[in-house]
Design a protein around this motif. Structure first.
Motif, PDB file in Angstrom:
ATOM      1  N   LEU A 150       0.831  -1.213   0.000  1.00 29.13           N
ATOM      2  CA  LEU A 150       0.000   0.000   0.000  1.00 29.13           C
ATOM      3  C   LEU A 150       0.860   1.256   0.000  1.00 29.13           C
ATOM      4  O   LEU A 150       0.532   2.248  -0.674  1.00 29.13           O
ATOM      5  N   ASP A 151       1.970   1.219   0.729  1.00 27.38           N
ATOM      6  CA  ASP A 151       2.881   2.365   0.723  1.00 27.38           C
ATOM      7  C   ASP A 151       3.465   2.562  -0.676  1.00 27.38           C
ATOM      8  O   ASP A 151       3.574   3.693  -1.164  1.00 27.38           O
ATOM      9  N   GLY A 152       3.821   1.472  -1.332  1.00 29.15           N
ATOM     10  CA  GLY A 152       4.363   1.575  -2.683  1.00 29.15           C
ATOM     11  C   GLY A 152       3.336   2.071  -3.686  1.00 29.15           C
ATOM     12  O   GLY A 152       3.663   2.860  -4.589  1.00 29.15           O
ATOM     13  N   LEU A 153       2.090   1.630  -3.546  1.00 25.72           N
ATOM     14  CA  LEU A 153       1.030   2.102  -4.437  1.00 25.72           C
ATOM     15  C   LEU A 153       0.775   3.592  -4.232  1.00 25.72           C
ATOM     16  O   LEU A 153       0.572   4.342  -5.192  1.00 25.72           O
ATOM     17  N   THR A 154       0.789   4.020  -2.987  1.00 26.78           N
ATOM     18  CA  THR A 154       0.545   5.427  -2.676  1.00 26.78           C
ATOM     19  C   THR A 154       1.663   6.318  -3.202  1.00 26.78           C
ATOM     20  O   THR A 154       1.423   7.404  -3.745  1.00 26.78           O
ATOM     21  N   SER A 155       2.903   5.849  -3.057  1.00 28.34           N
ATOM     22  CA  SER A 155       4.051   6.656  -3.500  1.00 28.34           C
ATOM     23  C   SER A 155       4.253   6.609  -5.010  1.00 28.34           C
ATOM     24  O   SER A 155       4.944   7.462  -5.579  1.00 28.34           O
ATOM     25  N   GLY A 156       3.672   5.607  -5.653  1.00 27.54           N
ATOM     26  CA  GLY A 156       3.848   5.449  -7.090  1.00 27.54           C
ATOM     27  C   GLY A 156       5.020   4.574  -7.479  1.00 27.54           C
ATOM     28  O   GLY A 156       5.247   4.326  -8.667  1.00 27.54           O
TER      29      GLY A 156
END
Length: 329
Positions: free
Chosen positions: A288-294
């Motif tokens: 989720l952190d990776g998806l949010t950061s792109g």
């Protein structure tokens, strides 16, 4: 009544049928979801063909990934409400919890609120590839900055997720694909190097890329003869993580290479992450952190409408795709 996809006999894509069935309300701890998109996986083709690790009673539903809107929550469910945009973590049993339907029901612990900017197509393409790649590379392989990692079947959704995860932690991803047809696309999608295994000496190319340090981590869903050149290029103490068996040829055990380099050959299924609440929570947070950061971005190969599920499965088995196949509902 709602439309679902089932099969009454094992076989090719043509055995899939769209049928109207009655869906009971969610039981305690369950969430019912109106599906907007489905992500397709090779495991579903194997179940349909009768060669999967799970043997269903027929007729059977199928499907491991979906994204949609919460319609109803069962008793005892906290943190979700009708109208929430959610996606599904792959269940251990797709026979018990099939995702191919206009309305589906899942245990609340497998339902995730995904970042709002994520499209339905992208949300349906997240959890199987990124959980599989995270579990292998981060949870088991302890991949970190400076490592060389080989990703075979690199143009698959798991392969592309692995390349993104490797880049996120500062490792160097080496994509292995059969021919050079997808070389440029893989480089553009984050691979630091691309090796065409049917056109090049795989072990020699990997050794030239990794140098004296060698390849510490290998992620492979193929097996078969490729084991020997892969292990030949690995560093002492390296780990080869096998999560499939796509090769129809026998898989040799490279005994003396394994002994001389103290290698670990590790079988892996994403089920071990999904079945462990602590490991699953860590995986969700990372993804989720990776998806949010792109830094993590699902790659969609092609979309099909729900009514064209047979065509979608045919494309799945063509091996022509680069990324995830998604069915829109």
């Amino acid at each position: 009544m709602t439309r679902v996809i089932r099969f009454h006999q094992h076989g090719g894509p043509e055995v899939l049928r769209i049928e109207d069935v009655a869906i009971p309300p969610p039981a305690q701890g369950e969430i019912q979801i109106r599906v907007k998109a489905l992500g397709l996986n090779r495991a579903e083709a194997l179940l349909r063909a009768g060669t999967y690790i799970e043997t269903p009673a027929l007729p059977s539903g199928l499907g491991l990934e979906a994204a949609g809107i919460v319609e109803t929550v069962g008793k005892g469910v906290q943190g979700f409400a009708p109208g929430d945009a959610v996606s599904i973590v792959p269940p251990v049993s797709m026979v018990r919890w099939p995702a191919y339907g206009e309305v589906v029901t899942f245990p609340a612990e497998l339902v995730v609120k995904h970042p709002p900017p994520l499209s339905w197509d992208a949300a349906a393409a997240v959890w199987m590839p990124y959980l599989t790649a995270y579990g292998a590379l981060i949870d088991i392989g302890k991949l970190s900055g400076g490592d060389f990692v080989v990703v075979t079947a690199a143009s698959s959704s798991v392969g592309l997720a692995a390349i993104q995860i490797a880049n996120r932690v500062g490792a160097t991803p080496i994509a292995v694909t059969r021919t050079s047809a997808k070389r440029q696309a893989l480089l553009e999608l984050g691979a630091a190097h691309v090796v065409a295994s049917a056109e090049e000496d795989l072990a020699a190319r990997l050794k030239a890329i990794a140098g004296p340090k060698g390849v510490r981590v290998v992620l492979d869903p193929i097996g078969g003869p490729i084991f020997e050149p892969l292990t030949d290029a690995m560093s002492r103490g390296g780990i080869l993580i096998e999560y499939g068996g796509l090769s129809a040829e026998p898989t040799p055990f490279p005994l003396f290479t394994v002994l001389s380099k103290a290698l670990t050959l590790r079988g892996y299924l994403v089920h071990e992450i999904v079945s462990d609440p602590a490991r699953l929570a860590a995986a969700k947070a990372f993804i989720l952190d990776g998806l949010t950061s792109g830094s993590l971005k699902p790659i969609i190969a092609r979309t099909f409408p729900f009514d064209q599920i047979v065509d979608a499965h045919r494309f799945l088995e063509s091996n022509e795709q680069l990324g995830k196949i998604v069915v829109t509902v």
